[in-house]
Enzyme design. Structure first.
Site, PDB file in Angstrom:
ATOM      1  CE  LYS A  23      -4.205  -1.957   1.969  1.00 18.65           C
ATOM      2  NZ  LYS A  23      -5.285  -1.838   2.951  1.00 18.65           N
ATOM      3  NE  ARG A  46      10.998  -4.666  13.808  1.00 18.79           N
ATOM      4  CZ  ARG A  46       9.876  -4.390  14.425  1.00 18.79           C
ATOM      5  NH1 ARG A  46       8.753  -4.997  14.047  1.00 18.79           N
ATOM      6  NH2 ARG A  46       9.807  -3.501  15.408  1.00 18.79           N
ATOM      7  CG  ASP A  73       7.482  -3.094  19.446  1.00 20.39           C
ATOM      8  OD1 ASP A  73       7.016  -4.092  20.033  1.00 20.39           O
ATOM      9  OD2 ASP A  73       8.583  -2.587  19.731  1.00 20.39           O
ATOM     10  CE  LYS A 115      12.038   7.319  22.473  1.00 19.13           C
ATOM     11  NZ  LYS A 115      12.148   5.850  22.409  1.00 19.13           N
ATOM     12  CD  GLU A 142       7.123   1.486  17.075  1.00 27.04           C
ATOM     13  OE1 GLU A 142       6.937   1.866  18.240  1.00 27.04           O
ATOM     14  OE2 GLU A 142       8.204   1.002  16.674  1.00 27.04           O
TER      15      GLU A 142
END
Length: 269
Positions: A23, A46, A73, A115, A142
């Site tokens: 997609k 993955r 995830d 982060k 995720e």
């Protein structure tokens, strides 16, 4: 403890990433076919390995029988963009699909809210429905959206963090944090010339599409026996290509197209 059939449990996760891969690449192709700048440069997918799932469940103190309920995830899609601005275009493309073929559960903007390690990326957690041989299943996935520079940094940082089991030496951590800032500075500087880069790439794409059409028309004319004219067509094409004038190439292609239509050639895709 009940035995986990890992192959059976992970199959729908692989199916989900396979479908999402198609997609998102279709979106990229649509932009290219329309000779527009695609915010999507590369799509990677993955499914976590069994070892990775077990490691993460141990770190989070999740019982193995609960990992498919708790971990969101296991299935992952990574979308790589050229520019930071493209990231937010992709985010909007995904939001536009919310409630249609996917459901957004959570968004985390680690670009504006970097982060402490220097990690930057945009994360969207979704639910995606797949139809398997045993019925419909909603799979959590995720989606990470980042630039090529962010991805390069994150890949290196992940490898180092894995090597040191999360206890990276101070001097190395300081260097990797400095690299994160340098990486983002590169993204920022590239953003200042984004429009010029996009325009240049658009011209290149138009030329590539035109060359493809010309060669297809020459080939089609060859198939109907216009062999004696092939050398003339090829020489003219090479001369025009080296000259680099797109307008002249376009006129040449129109001439070939007219001939192909005249001889009722069926185009070869």
């Amino acid at each position: 403890m009940s035995i986990i059939n890992w192959r059976e449990e992970l199959f729908p996760y692989k199916q989900a990433t396979d479908e999402l891969y198609i997609k998102f690449n279709s979106i990229k192709k649509e932009y290219i076919d329309l000779e527009q700048h695609s915010p999507i440069e590369l799509v990677q997918t993955r499914v976590k390995s069994i070892a990775s799932i077990i490691d993460k469940s141990n770190k989070r103190d999740i019982h193995l029988t609960k990992v498919f309920e708790k971990l969101e995830d296991i299935a992952g899609v990574r979308i790589i963009c050229k520019f930071v601005e493209d990231i937010y275009k992709v985010v909007q493309l995904i939001r536009d699909r919310d409630g249609k073929d996917l459901t957004i559960k959570e968004e985390e903007d680690y670009i504006n809210n970097t982060k402490s390690s220097g990690y930057r990326s945009y994360h969207i957690t979704i639910k995606y429905k797949v139809i398997t041989a045993t019925g419909a299943k909603e799979i959590p996935c995720e989606i990470q959206i980042r630039t090529m520079a962010m991805n390069f940094w994150a890949t290196i940082e992940h490898s180092l963090r894995y090597k040191y089991n999360g206890n990276m030496p101070t001097h190395l951590r300081e260097k990797i944090e400095a690299c994160a800032e340098a990486s983002f500075k590169l993204d920022t500087e590239m953003g200042t010339i984004r429009e010029e880069i996009i325009e240049t790439q658009k011209v290149i794409q138009i030329k590539e599409n035109l060359v493809y059409e010309i060669l297809k028309n020459i080939q089609n004319l060859y198939y109907i026996g216009k062999i004696e004219e092939m050398n003339e067509f090829n020489k003219e094409f090479i001369d025009l290509y080296q000259e680099g004038d797109i307008e002249k190439l376009n006129k040449f292609n129109n001439k070939l197209h007219t001939m192909a239509t005249l001889y009722k050639v069926s185009y070869i895709g």
